[in-house]
Scaffold this motif. Structure first.
Motif, PDB file in Angstrom:
ATOM      1  N   SER A   7     -18.077 -15.703 107.966  1.00  0.00           N
ATOM      2  CA  SER A   7     -16.833 -15.851 107.635  1.00  0.00           C
ATOM      3  C   SER A   7     -15.622 -15.298 108.315  1.00  0.00           C
ATOM      4  N   GLU A   8     -15.798 -13.968 108.595  1.00  0.00           N
ATOM      5  CA  GLU A   8     -14.847 -13.626 109.664  1.00  0.00           C
ATOM      6  C   GLU A   8     -14.515 -14.315 110.810  1.00  0.00           C
ATOM      7  N   ILE A   9     -15.888 -15.075 111.283  1.00  0.00           N
ATOM      8  CA  ILE A   9     -15.457 -15.971 112.523  1.00  0.00           C
ATOM      9  C   ILE A   9     -14.560 -17.296 111.956  1.00  0.00           C
ATOM     10  N   MET A  10     -14.874 -17.856 110.919  1.00  0.00           N
ATOM     11  CA  MET A  10     -14.104 -18.663 110.271  1.00  0.00           C
ATOM     12  C   MET A  10     -12.590 -18.339 110.271  1.00  0.00           C
ATOM     13  N   VAL A  11     -12.192 -17.233 109.780  1.00  0.00           N
ATOM     14  CA  VAL A  11     -10.887 -16.629 109.698  1.00  0.00           C
ATOM     15  C   VAL A  11     -10.362 -16.837 111.055  1.00  0.00           C
ATOM     16  N   VAL A  12     -10.981 -16.116 111.862  1.00  0.00           N
ATOM     17  CA  VAL A  12     -10.362 -16.027 113.313  1.00  0.00           C
ATOM     18  C   VAL A  12     -10.015 -17.486 113.676  1.00  0.00           C
ATOM     19  N   VAL A  13     -11.082 -18.539 113.606  1.00  0.00           N
ATOM     20  CA  VAL A  13     -10.791 -19.821 114.209  1.00  0.00           C
ATOM     21  C   VAL A  13      -9.743 -20.328 113.501  1.00  0.00           C
ATOM     22  N   LEU A  14      -9.780 -20.058 112.326  1.00  0.00           N
ATOM     23  CA  LEU A  14      -8.299 -20.608 111.388  1.00  0.00           C
ATOM     24  C   LEU A  14      -7.125 -20.352 111.732  1.00  0.00           C
ATOM     25  N   LEU A  15      -7.074 -18.902 112.182  1.00  0.00           N
ATOM     26  CA  LEU A  15      -5.786 -18.262 112.498  1.00  0.00           C
ATOM     27  C   LEU A  15      -5.617 -18.679 114.139  1.00  0.00           C
TER      28      LEU A  15
END
Length: 162
Positions: A7-15
């Motif tokens: 989920s942290e990776i997904m948030v970083v990719v989203l940002l």
């Protein structure tokens, strides 16, 4: 623990995606950047028209409609006729936030008979009729012209000086 990491990776990719989107949107609405891109596109199209005219042995006209912000490529004949079915030399519009000014220089009598007053002529040998095309953004203007050797140049100027 793994779920949190994903989920942290997904948030970083989203940002990152959001940041890239915002940067690209800001560039699309920058009139000076658009004027520069239009100047570069015009030079590339004119170079392509020059190569095409040399390869085919036929002149090509380039009509710039300043009021409509439109660019059309023309084929020679009794009268110039628009080129419509070409992958590159088809009618185009300049960006709406860009003001266009065309000055044709030293148009001789023979060329004036063949071309309308607002047409840049690319001869079959690749020679281009002298012109100055100014694309004005907000604070900057980009001036497309040729040197003595028919090399195309883009010069950045203050929009007020044009």
């Amino acid at each position: 623990r793994r779920v949190l990491f994903r989920s942290e990776i997904m948030v970083v990719v989203l940002l990152i995606g959001l940041t890239v989107t915002l940067v690209s949107l800001s560039l699309q609405h920058d009139p000076d950047r658009l004027a520069e891109l239009e100047a570069r596109r015009f030079v590339a199209l004119l170079e392509h028209a020059r190569e095409e005219s040399i390869l085919t042995g036929r002149a090509i006209g380039i009509e710039v409609d300043e009021a409509e912000g439109r660019l059309r490529f023309l084929a020679p004949g009794e009268v110039w006729s628009p080129i419509e079915q070409d992958d590159v030399l088809h009618p185009r519009r300049f960006a709406q936030t860009v003001t266009v000014r065309l000055d044709l220089l030293e148009q001789d009598a023979a060329r004036a008979e063949v071309a309308s007053p607002r047409v840049i002529v690319v001869e079959a040998v690749g020679e281009i009729s002298p012109f100055v095309l100014t694309l004005v953004g907000d604070a900057d203007a980009f001036v497309v012209s040729m040197d003595e050797d028919q090399n195309l140049e883009i010069e950045r100027r203050d929009a007020e000086l044009g």
